[in-house]
Design a protein around this motif. Structure first.
Motif, PDB file in Angstrom:
ATOM      1  N   ALA A 190       0.830  -1.291   0.208  1.00 54.20           N
ATOM      2  CA  ALA A 190      -0.053  -0.007  -0.026  1.00 54.20           C
ATOM      3  C   ALA A 190       0.810   1.253   0.044  1.00 54.20           C
ATOM      4  O   ALA A 190       0.524   2.238  -0.807  1.00 54.20           O
ATOM      5  N   THR A 191       1.861   1.296   0.583  1.00 61.40           N
ATOM      6  CA  THR A 191       2.833   2.202   0.920  1.00 61.40           C
ATOM      7  C   THR A 191       3.567   2.567  -0.464  1.00 61.40           C
ATOM      8  O   THR A 191       3.759   3.813  -1.177  1.00 61.40           O
ATOM      9  N   ARG A 192       4.157   1.463  -1.134  1.00 62.14           N
ATOM     10  CA  ARG A 192       4.762   1.648  -2.293  1.00 62.14           C
ATOM     11  C   ARG A 192       3.815   2.171  -3.298  1.00 62.14           C
ATOM     12  O   ARG A 192       4.110   3.182  -4.420  1.00 62.14           O
ATOM     13  N   ILE A 193       2.621   1.540  -3.365  1.00 61.89           N
ATOM     14  CA  ILE A 193       1.688   2.304  -4.413  1.00 61.89           C
ATOM     15  C   ILE A 193       1.334   3.860  -4.369  1.00 61.89           C
ATOM     16  O   ILE A 193       1.375   4.571  -5.271  1.00 61.89           O
ATOM     17  N   ALA A 194       1.148   4.148  -3.008  1.00 58.94           N
ATOM     18  CA  ALA A 194       1.222   5.551  -2.632  1.00 58.94           C
ATOM     19  C   ALA A 194       2.407   6.342  -3.073  1.00 58.94           C
ATOM     20  O   ALA A 194       2.176   7.341  -3.562  1.00 58.94           O
TER      21      ALA A 194
END
Length: 421
Positions: A228-232
């Motif tokens: 989720a952090t990487r996508i953001a």
């Protein structure tokens, strides 16, 4: 050797070649001569028994420029460390340059990052040597801050594997830039083994190391947070590239940008690629963000981490529903979790109605998609790591074959869907 196209989970036999015989021979000649690829020769540094490894030379017609950007997202808190009110990201931008030959050539890693990498990498990737390599001495083929070419070029975002720094994707990024793409390599702080900031960052230090103490996929909550952090992070970087193309300087320190860089970006033609967790990121970000036109997933899962031995994780939306834009899946025959990977990849292929394709590289293993493909054989030849460790990490494939095969397949995919002219 080239990739074999895969249909319904099985090899489709001999595939159309992604790298012609002449290209392979030309690359192999470069490798053996100028230290330009898988057969590059390690060399001593003049410091006792410490050696320097070399990266493959890019094969495209364009000289390469490079710059780094420190980007701060004030709309998000850092997910890995309590008390950090913003999310900070470091990126490297590789781009087709004009002139700039007199400018210094960039190193693959800064001295501080290299010291940390030398300590952390052997713990994260068992078999890498704990000493004997001067990681700070490895040069790229890009000139720092060289003026950018004037013609607008498509942009590609790169997300590295879980726990890996963006610097381990240098060879492929340079290859793509030499063929006319702007490549933006993203570090994910707290995830990457090390990230070095140009000034003390919000968490009060210039060097930030990984929070991972093992495979994050073994911890469902940690894996979910990482993806989720990487996508953001990836979508935020694309936001900042839009600001850059509009004439703003997104760097937190307002360091001067290379001449012509804002005009070089054509954000009507944007793709994304990544390795392992970065491949997961690339595929799911393609699904979520319509600004992206194409993606390459280099052996990344498309599901959540399993919650138990017989409880596979939920499929990610991209695997459940498929993609309506081009998505290339590349994997190896030596990946130890091929069976788990197959479940999500097969679902994506079924639901993508011909927009997704896949291929496999044989005699290879998971980290063949990184700079380790060229580096580990050099370490083996110098007696700094075992042949068994090399095979476990990148497979037995000769890098004179694997390096151009990976480059050729990724480059051909993006050239087809995001032409450079």
């Amino acid at each position: 050797m080239s990739f074999k196209d895969v249909i319904d989970g099985e090899s489709g036999g001999l595939s159309r070649r992604t790298v012609t015989t002449s290209a392979v021979l030309a690359t192999a000649a470069l490798l053996s001569g100028a230290g330009a690829g898988g057969a590059a020769q390690a060399r001593p540094t003049g410091r006792g028994d410490v050696m320097t490894v070399e990266l493959p030379a890019p094969t495209g017609p364009h000289r390469i420029g490079v710059t780094t950007l420190h980007l701060v997202d004030r709309t998000r808190r850092d997910p890995w460390k309590a008390g950090i009110p913003v999310r900070e990201v470091m990126v490297t931008v590789w781009y087709p340059a004009r002139g700039g030959r007199a400018r210094p050539v960039a190193h693959q890693m800064t001295a501080r990052a290299a010291r940390s990498f030398g300590q952390t990498a052997p713990r994260m990737r068992p078999g890498l040597p704990p000493k004997g390599v001067d990681w700070a001495a490895t040069l790229t083929h890009a000139h720092i801050g060289a003026p950018a070419q004037r013609a607008p070029r498509p942009a590609l975002l790169y997300s590295p594997g879980g726990g890996d720094p963006r610097t381990l994707g240098t060879g492929l990024a340079e290859e793509l830039a030499s063929h006319g793409f702007v490549v933006v390599s993203i570090d994910h702080p707290g995830d990457a083994s090390e990230v070095v900031f140009p000034r003390p960052a919000a968490y009060r230090g210039r060097l930030r190391q990984t929070v991972f103490r093992g495979d994050p996929r073994m911890d469902p909550r940690q894996f979910h947070t990482a993806i989720a952090t990487r996508i953001a992070d990836t979508r935020f970087v694309l936001d900042r590239l839009e600001a850059l193309a509009a004439g703003h300087n997104p760097d937190a320190e307002r360091r001067p940008l290379p001449e012509g860089l804002p005009e070089l970006l054509d954000l009507e033609r944007v793709g994304v690629y990544g390795h392992s967790a970065g491949g997961t990121t690339a595929a799911q970000t393609l699904y979520e963000d319509r600004r992206l036109a194409a993606a390459v997933n280099l052996e990344g899962f498309l599901d959540e981490a399993p919650s138990g031995p017989d409880r596979p994780g939920d499929l990610l939306p991209v695997a459940r529903h498929g993609t309506d834009r081009p998505l290339l899946l590349l994997n190896t025959d030596g990946f130890t979790e091929r069976a788990a990977l197959e479940r999500s990849w097969s679902s994506l292929m079924t639901h993508s109605h011909g927009r997704a394709s896949r291929a496999r590289l044989d005699d290879a293993a998971h980290w063949v998609f990184t700079d380790y493909a060229a580096v580990l054989p050099q370490l083996c030849a110098a007696g700094l790591m075992s042949a068994e460790a090399r095979v476990r990490l990148i497979g037995a494939v000769d890098p004179a074959c694997s390096v151009p095969a990976v480059r050729g397949r990724v480059r051909a995919f993006f050239a087809r869907h995001l032409p450079t002219h």
